[in-house]
Design a protein around this motif. Structure first.
Motif, PDB file in Angstrom:
ATOM      1  N   ALA A 131       0.813  -1.220   0.000  1.00 12.41           N
ATOM      2  CA  ALA A 131       0.000   0.000   0.000  1.00 12.41           C
ATOM      3  C   ALA A 131       0.846   1.268   0.000  1.00 12.41           C
ATOM      4  O   ALA A 131       0.433   2.291  -0.561  1.00 12.41           O
ATOM      5  N   ILE A 143      -3.172   5.655   6.093  1.00 14.52           N
ATOM      6  CA  ILE A 143      -3.518   4.546   5.200  1.00 14.52           C
ATOM      7  C   ILE A 143      -4.720   3.823   5.820  1.00 14.52           C
ATOM      8  O   ILE A 143      -4.652   3.411   6.984  1.00 14.52           O
ATOM      9  N   LYS A 146      -9.440  -0.848   2.313  1.00 14.55           N
ATOM     10  CA  LYS A 146     -10.157  -0.620   1.052  1.00 14.55           C
ATOM     11  C   LYS A 146     -11.667  -0.516   1.251  1.00 14.55           C
ATOM     12  O   LYS A 146     -12.330   0.302   0.604  1.00 14.55           O
ATOM     13  N   LYS A 156      -7.811   9.254  -3.205  1.00  9.95           N
ATOM     14  CA  LYS A 156      -6.431   9.383  -2.739  1.00  9.95           C
ATOM     15  C   LYS A 156      -6.072  10.855  -2.568  1.00  9.95           C
ATOM     16  O   LYS A 156      -6.392  11.684  -3.414  1.00  9.95           O
ATOM     17  N   ASN A 185      -3.590   6.537   0.650  1.00  7.77           N
ATOM     18  CA  ASN A 185      -3.834   5.280  -0.078  1.00  7.77           C
ATOM     19  C   ASN A 185      -4.637   4.339   0.821  1.00  7.77           C
ATOM     20  O   ASN A 185      -4.961   4.676   1.964  1.00  7.77           O
ATOM     21  N   TYR A 186      -4.939   3.156   0.305  1.00  4.45           N
ATOM     22  CA  TYR A 186      -5.637   2.133   1.071  1.00  4.45           C
ATOM     23  C   TYR A 186      -4.885   0.811   0.975  1.00  4.45           C
ATOM     24  O   TYR A 186      -4.125   0.572   0.038  1.00  4.45           O
ATOM     25  N   PHE A 187      -5.079  -0.056   1.974  1.00  4.09           N
ATOM     26  CA  PHE A 187      -4.556  -1.420   1.911  1.00  4.09           C
ATOM     27  C   PHE A 187      -5.725  -2.377   1.705  1.00  4.09           C
ATOM     28  O   PHE A 187      -6.872  -2.054   2.015  1.00  4.09           O
ATOM     29  N   HIS A 188      -5.433  -3.544   1.175  1.00  2.65           N
ATOM     30  CA  HIS A 188      -6.485  -4.528   0.883  1.00  2.65           C
ATOM     31  C   HIS A 188      -6.038  -5.892   1.396  1.00  2.65           C
ATOM     32  O   HIS A 188      -5.222  -6.561   0.775  1.00  2.65           O
ATOM     33  N   ASP A 195     -10.357  -4.583   6.648  1.00  6.61           N
ATOM     34  CA  ASP A 195     -10.385  -3.539   5.622  1.00  6.61           C
ATOM     35  C   ASP A 195     -11.314  -2.387   5.978  1.00  6.61           C
ATOM     36  O   ASP A 195     -11.264  -1.333   5.365  1.00  6.61           O
TER      37      ASP A 195
END
Length: 397
Positions: A131, A143, A146, A156, A185-188, A195
């Protein structure tokens, strides 16, 4: 005991009997039942193991193999962290601050916010590393997961307000502490709970917001957490604890284990039902071949040889069924790994493809269990065949 004689009779009785087709059909049904039971059991256990491994993989990443935590504020010092890093160079340590917060934009959502050193955290958490790749983080950048990113319709580099559980004096009243931050941003992770409910920001920025210097805990990466948790426990000062990922999710994995056992027993019933066909088929064959059995015994065949003939008949049908079931199971696992028959919702199962992983122990249990059932099913008919009364049978039949 004449082995050639026994083998000859077994081969003869295994051939399709046009005069008594129902007996042969019963043998075929017994074979198909055992084959189906073994095959389905192998595929089912493989899928269960694969799902367990997939969940374990996801939970290990997001929960971390080991987590050292403070039982009260300030119990984890910088000296303690430095000591661990020097003494255990084979482990990776990432100190963190944990707090609750509310993200506010178009709507409000609560999250668990971790303040981390991203340079250390990315070595432990590959999802977070992906990410932040190529992103230069500032002190108050965030961060998020998702699912939360999509639900709140965030783009973003959008700025949002974070409301923290701590408060500040405001005139004659107390107001919640708030800070405007940038979502870069995002993490998945693939797991909906993480999430939507977890966010990360630089530890220096969170220290400024919360006005604290001490850390909440330390994320620890270990290749063998079951062994390393024992080593690290010896180093912990008063007020500091340690927990493994399996302890944080004990109820979840206990439920999966119970479900796997229940499924194994239920599917084993298919093999048991199929074995009843073996018993029925052998008993019908004995009833229809009483004169042949009596004649063989009058010509010198011993009770042991008669018993061996019908025991082997059941055993041959059962073993061929088991081998065919193993082949069907192997083909089924290969097909699931090769072709995408079913697409799973990733937010529920953590993967879109059905994972398979048949352990050697499960495979041996399935084969051994089926073999024992076949043996037990063949004993009673074989015993009844050896008890045929020669004189009565030859006289009246």
């Amino acid at each position: 005991m004449n082995k050639k004689f026994i083998s000859f009779i077994v081969r003869k009785y295994l051939k399709f009997d046009k005069t008594q087709p129902f007996i042969s059909i019963s043998f075929i049904l017994a074979f198909l039942g055992i084959m189906t039971g073994v095959g389905v059991l192998i595929i089912a256990m493989s899928i269960m193991n694969g799902m367990d491994k997939e969940f374990e993989k996801k939970l290990t990443i997001m929960n971390y193999p080991l987590t050292i935590y403070s039982k009260f504020n300030g119990s984890i010092s910088n000296e303690f962290i430095t000591k661990l890093q020097k003494k255990y160079p084979d482990l990776k340590f990432s100190p963190y601050i944990q707090t609750s917060a509310i993200i506010k934009k178009n709507q409000m959502n609560g999250v668990i916010l971790y303040g981390v050193d991203f340079n250390k955290e990315k070595e432990i958490n590959p999802i977070l590393a992906k990410a932040i790749k190529g992103i230069k983080l500032r002190k108050f950048d965030v961060i998020i997961g998702k699912r939360l990113f999509d639900d709140m319709i965030i783009k973003k580099n959008d700025k949002v307000v974070m409301i923290f559980s701590t408060s500040d004096p405001y005139g004659l009243d107390i107001a919640p502490r708030m800070k405007k931050v940038r979502v870069v941003n995002y993490f998945h992770s693939g797991l909906n709970a993480y999430d939507k409910g977890i966010a990360y920001m630089p530890i220096d920025g969170l220290k400024v917001i919360l006005r604290k210097d001490s850390v909440t805990g330390i994320h620890v990466y270990s290749k063998n957490p079951f062994k390393d948790i024992v080593r690290l426990k010896k180093e912990l000062p008063f007020g500091v604890g340690i927990v493994g990922w399996w302890q944080q999710n004990g109820n979840f994995f206990a439920a999966l284990k119970m479900e796997k056992r229940a499924l194994f027993l239920v599917l084993l019933l298919i093999i048991i039902v199929a074995s009843l066909n073996i018993i029925g088929s052998l008993l019908m064959m004995i009833m229809n071949r009483r004169r042949e059995i009596a004649l063989m015994m009058s010509l010198g065949a011993s009770k042991k040889e008669i018993k061996s003939i019908f025991f082997r008949l059941g055993l041959v049908v059962g073993i061929i069924g088991i081998l065919a079931g193993v082949s069907i199971g192997g083909i089924g696992i290969w097909a699931l790994n090769t072709f995408d028959f079913i697409s799973l919702p990733a937010d529920v199962y953590g993967t879109t493809k059905i994972p398979t992983d048949l352990s050697l122990i499960d495979f041996l249990l399935i084969v051994f269990g089926a073999f024992v059932i076949v043996i037990i099913s063949s004993i009673y008919p074989a015993k009844k065949a050896s008890e045929v009364d020669i004189l009565t049978t030859l006289r009246f039949e």
